[in-house]
Scaffold this active site. Structure first.
Site, mmCIF file in Angstrom:
data_model
loop_
_atom_site.group_PDB
_atom_site.id
_atom_site.type_symbol
_atom_site.label_atom_id
_atom_site.label_comp_id
_atom_site.label_asym_id
_atom_site.label_seq_id
_atom_site.Cartn_x
_atom_site.Cartn_y
_atom_site.Cartn_z
ATOM 1 N N HIS A 1 0.861 -1.184 0.000
ATOM 2 C CA HIS A 1 0.000 0.000 0.000
ATOM 3 C C HIS A 1 0.892 1.227 0.000
ATOM 4 C CE1 HIS A 1 -3.032 2.902 0.853
ATOM 5 N NE2 HIS A 1 -2.677 3.099 2.103
ATOM 6 N N HIS B 1 0.868 5.768 -1.032
ATOM 7 C CA HIS B 1 0.143 6.938 -1.517
ATOM 8 C C HIS B 1 0.979 7.556 -2.634
ATOM 9 C CE1 HIS B 1 -2.774 7.795 2.053
ATOM 10 N NE2 HIS B 1 -2.470 6.518 2.024
ATOM 11 N N ASP C 1 1.185 -4.779 -20.912
ATOM 12 C CA ASP C 1 2.178 -5.784 -20.500
ATOM 13 C C ASP C 1 1.882 -6.307 -19.096
ATOM 14 O OD1 ASP C 1 3.721 -5.842 -22.819
ATOM 15 O OD2 ASP C 1 5.057 -4.240 -22.155
ATOM 16 N N HIS D 1 -8.802 7.399 -1.859
ATOM 17 C CA HIS D 1 -7.744 7.028 -0.948
ATOM 18 C C HIS D 1 -6.432 6.849 -1.737
ATOM 19 C CE1 HIS D 1 -6.518 4.165 2.614
ATOM 20 N NE2 HIS D 1 -5.528 4.936 2.234
ATOM 21 N N TYR E 1 8.149 -12.792 -23.043
ATOM 22 C CA TYR E 1 8.495 -11.394 -22.873
ATOM 23 C C TYR E 1 9.609 -11.149 -21.851
ATOM 24 C CZ TYR E 1 7.964 -6.520 -21.571
ATOM 25 O OH TYR E 1 8.181 -5.201 -21.273
#
Lengths: 232, 232, 232, 232
Positions: D96, D98, D121, D172, D230
Site C-alpha cells: 500500500h 500513496h 504488459d 484514498h 516477454y
C-alpha cells in the site's frame, strides 16, 4: 578474447546509460549495437535488471534474428531490431525505451510537433507516430512486424533513417537509432526532453503553432548541413 | 599564469553550475563571463560535454566575437553573447540554457505573467518573449541577429537590462544575465522555477490574474529598492 | 554554552531539512523555533544559502521582532513569524517555503480542496488561501501585516491553529507550523505533496468532487481523535 | 533464530524498496509478506520512519489481524492486509502506498484506461477505482471494510486477483499485490508509472482512445500467456 567481446562491451555500456539518463524503469528498455562487417548485433538479454547486467550476458544475434552466441534469451524486442538493421544499412545502433513523456505521446497517437529549436536542432519534421498495426500483423510475428510498422511509416512519409533518427510506435513507445551507440542513446534522451517540452508547450498554450520553416531549416543546417558549426 | 586564467576559471565554475542546478541536458547551455577592462569574455567551447569540461578549454573572445585565445571553437551562441556585451555595458555574465519549463514558455510565444511574489522578488514585469526573427534576419548572421532580437525586444518594451535580467527568445529558449556570473546563473535557475510555477498556476486556474501593482512594487523594492532589506 | 545554543541548533537542524526535502531553491524559505519560557525564537539569518548555514548564525528574536542575539540580520519574514508566535500561544515552530506546487495554488488564489485521505489524514478542511492584502496593509509594515493576513483568514473561517497547521498566503506562498520543529517541517512537506496530488486530480478530472464528510471525519479522527491509532 | 526471522527480513527488505523507488513520503506506505504455511504475515510497524526501520521491528500478524509477535503496533492498515490474505489464497505479499500519480487517479474516482502497451504488459483491463465506502462501512471497522471494498470491486467486475494485481481505492490510494514481495513492490512501481503516463496521455490528447483489444491481448499474452516469451 572472443571476436564479439568489444561489441558486447559497447552494447553493455550503452544499455547502462539508459538508467543513468532516467529513461527506464526496471527492464523497460534495451539497446543493441551492430557490427556491419560481421553482420550481427549485440543486444540486452531478456528480463535482466540493469543493476545485474554484465557485458558477458549480451546476446549476439544476426540480422535474421538468429542467436549466434549467448546463453541467455535475447530481448523480446530483438526481431524489431533485426528488421531495422536488415532494411536500413546506415544505422549502427538502436534504442528502445518506454521513457515517460515520449511514451505518453505514442499513447496519444499524435506526432510531436516542431515547437522549438531544441526539436529543430535534431529534426526538421514532427516526430512521427506510426499508427497501430492492423490485426493481421498483430496475430503474425508481432515483433518482426513492429520493425515493418516503423519502416512503412518512414516510407509513407518519405523520411529517411539517416535524416530522422527517432519514431513513436503508436500505443507503444519510442525507438531511436544512430550511426553509433552514443548517438542512438543521445537521441533517446533528446526525444524524451523534446516530448516533455512539447507537452508543456501545448498545455501552456493550446493554440501553439509549429516553428516556421525558415527557422527549422536554419537550426537543422547549422548542426547537420554542409556548413554545420553547431555545438553549445 | 596567463592573464585570462582567472576569467576562464570563473566561466568554467559558472558553466559547471548548470548541470548541478538541473538546467541542462548534454551540452544544451553555456555561460560566459566578461572582463570589461580587457574587453573580452570567456565562454564554453562548442559541443564539449559538461563532464569533460576543464577551465583551460574556455575560449576567450572579444566583443566583436573574434577568438582571442583558445584552441577549441567557442560555443555556437558566441555571437549572441558578444552583441549583448557590446550593447549593454552593465552586464558581466550571460547564461543560455534550454531549461525545460522556460523553454516551453518560449515555444508557446507567451510572456510569463507575474503570478506571485516569487516572480515579483526578481522582476516587476512579465518575462518577455521576444517574437521570432523575420526571415531576412534568419538568413543573415543568425546568432548575431539573436542578440539584436533580444535588444530590440527590450527597446520596444522600454525595459533596461539592469532592471530585468531575463528574456525568452521566441521558439527558442531563455537567456539570463547579471553583473556577476553568480547572479546570471542564479537568474537562470529562478527563471526556470518561476516558469514552472506559472505553468502550474494557469493549469490549476486558467483565469488566474497577475499580481496587483502595489504588491509587485512592494516585493521588488524590498529586494532591490533604495531601502532594500530582503533575504529569506 | 549560551542559553540559546540548543534553540539555535534546533532551528538550524529544521532549516537544513528544507533542502533535503526538496522544498527550497536557494534561500526561498526559512524555519523558526520558539522557546515559550524565554519568549524568543531562533530564525534563519537573511540571505544565507543553506549550504553555508551554521547553527551559530541563527538569530534570536523576541515576539515583538526585536533581535536579542546574533550578528546577522534575521530573515526578512521575521515579523510574520513574530506576529504568529505572539497571537497563537500553542505553536512552537513556523516554516515558510516557496515550494513549487503549494506556491502555484497560492498564486491561483484557490483553496486546496480535500480530494482524498492523504489530505484528510492531516486536515478536515480545504487548505485556505488567504486573500491578498489591501493596499493600505501593503504600504504599511508589510511582513508584520502578513502575520495578520494569516490570523484574519483563520478568524474569518473559524479555524484554530491547533486544528489546522497550514495556510496559503494568496499570490505569495505557504506557511506551516506545529508544536515542534519536526511537525512544522513535516507539515510543509505534506502540504507540498497534497498540493501536487490536488493539481493532478483536477487535471485528470476537472469535475472531481471533495471527499464526503464521513470519510474526512474518519481519517482525521483515526490520526488525531481521542481514539487515534493511525500510523502507516 | 526465531521461526519468523526470515519472514521479517523479507518484509523489511520489501518495505525499504518503497523509498528507493520514490513511492513514499515519510511513512505513507507499507508492505506485508505472508507465510501461507504458518498462516501469518509480517508487516511494517505503525508510524516508524523508513530510515529508522529494522527487520526486528516487523510485526507478525495472523489472517484475522491478531498480533502474534512484535512489541510495536502493526501498521494501521493491517486489517486491510489481513482481509485480503484471508479471502485471496493466491497472494503472498501486499503493498500500500500513496504514490503521487496513482493516488491522484484514486482521488479523481476514475479507472486508469489501457492507453498503451506499458499497461497491457501488466494488465488487460483498466486499473479499477473502487467506489468510496458507504457511510455504514465507514462507521464500522474501517480498515477491515477497506479490504472488502477491494474484494467487492473485483467481484462486481469479475476480476481475479491472480489476473490483475492492482487497484485504486477511491478517494484514498493504491494497493498492489503478488505471489512474492518482489512482484508486489514491482507492481506498485509499475502502477505509478502507468498512472503518470495515462495522466500525460489524456492531457496531451483528451480524446485519446484505449488500446484495441487485439493489441491488449497480444502484449499481455507474450508476458503471461502459456507461450510467454516477454522480457526486455
Amino acid at each position: 578474447m572472443g571476436k564479439f567481446e568489444e561489441l558486447k562491451k559497447a552494447a553493455y555500456d550503452a544499455n547502462m546509460q539508459l538508467p543513468e539518463l532516467g529513461l527506464v524503469l526496471f527492464t523497460f528498455g534495451n539497446v543493441s549495437v551492430a557490427d556491419r562487417d560481421l553482420q550481427v548485433f549485440a543486444i540486452k538479454p531478456s528480463g535482466v535488471p540493469y543493476k545485474d547486467l554484465t557485458p558477458e550476458q549480451m546476446v549476439i544475434v544476426d540480422f535474421d534474428a538468429n542467436t549466434i552466441e549467448g546463453s541467455l534469451r535475447p530481448s523480446s524486442d530483438t526481431k524489431t531490431h533485426a528488421v531495422l538493421y536488415k532494411e536500413w544499412n546506415s544505422i549502427g545502433s538502436i534504442v528502445h525505451t518506454h521513457s515517460t513523456y515520449a511514451t505518453a505521446w505514442a499513447q496519444s497517437l499524435q506526432d510531436i510537433p516542431v515547437y522549438g529549436t531544441t526539436h529543430a536542432d535534431h529534426a526538421t519534421v514532427p516526430v512521427p507516430c506510426a499508427p497501430p498495426m492492423d490485426d493481421e500483423m498483430i496475430k503474425g510475428d508481432y515483433e518482426h512486424e513492429t520493425g515493418y510498422q516503423i519502416i512503412n511509416c518512414f516510407k509513407e512519409r518519405n523520411l529517411s533513417p539517416g535524416e530522422l533518427e527517432m519514431i513513436l510506435v503508436g500505443n507503444h513507445a519510442p525507438f531511436t537509432w544512430g550511426a553509433t551507440a552514443h548517438k542512438a542513446v543521445y537521441n533517446a534522451a533528446v526525444l524524451e526532453e523534446v516530448a516533455k517540452m512539447a507537452f508543456l508547450t501545448q498545455t501552456i498554450y493550446p493554440a501553439a503553432a509549429p516553428l516556421k520553416d525558415s527557422l527549422i531549416r536554419k537550426h537543422y543546417e547549422r548542426k547537420h548541413g554542409p556548413h554545420s558549426y553547431y555545438g553549445q
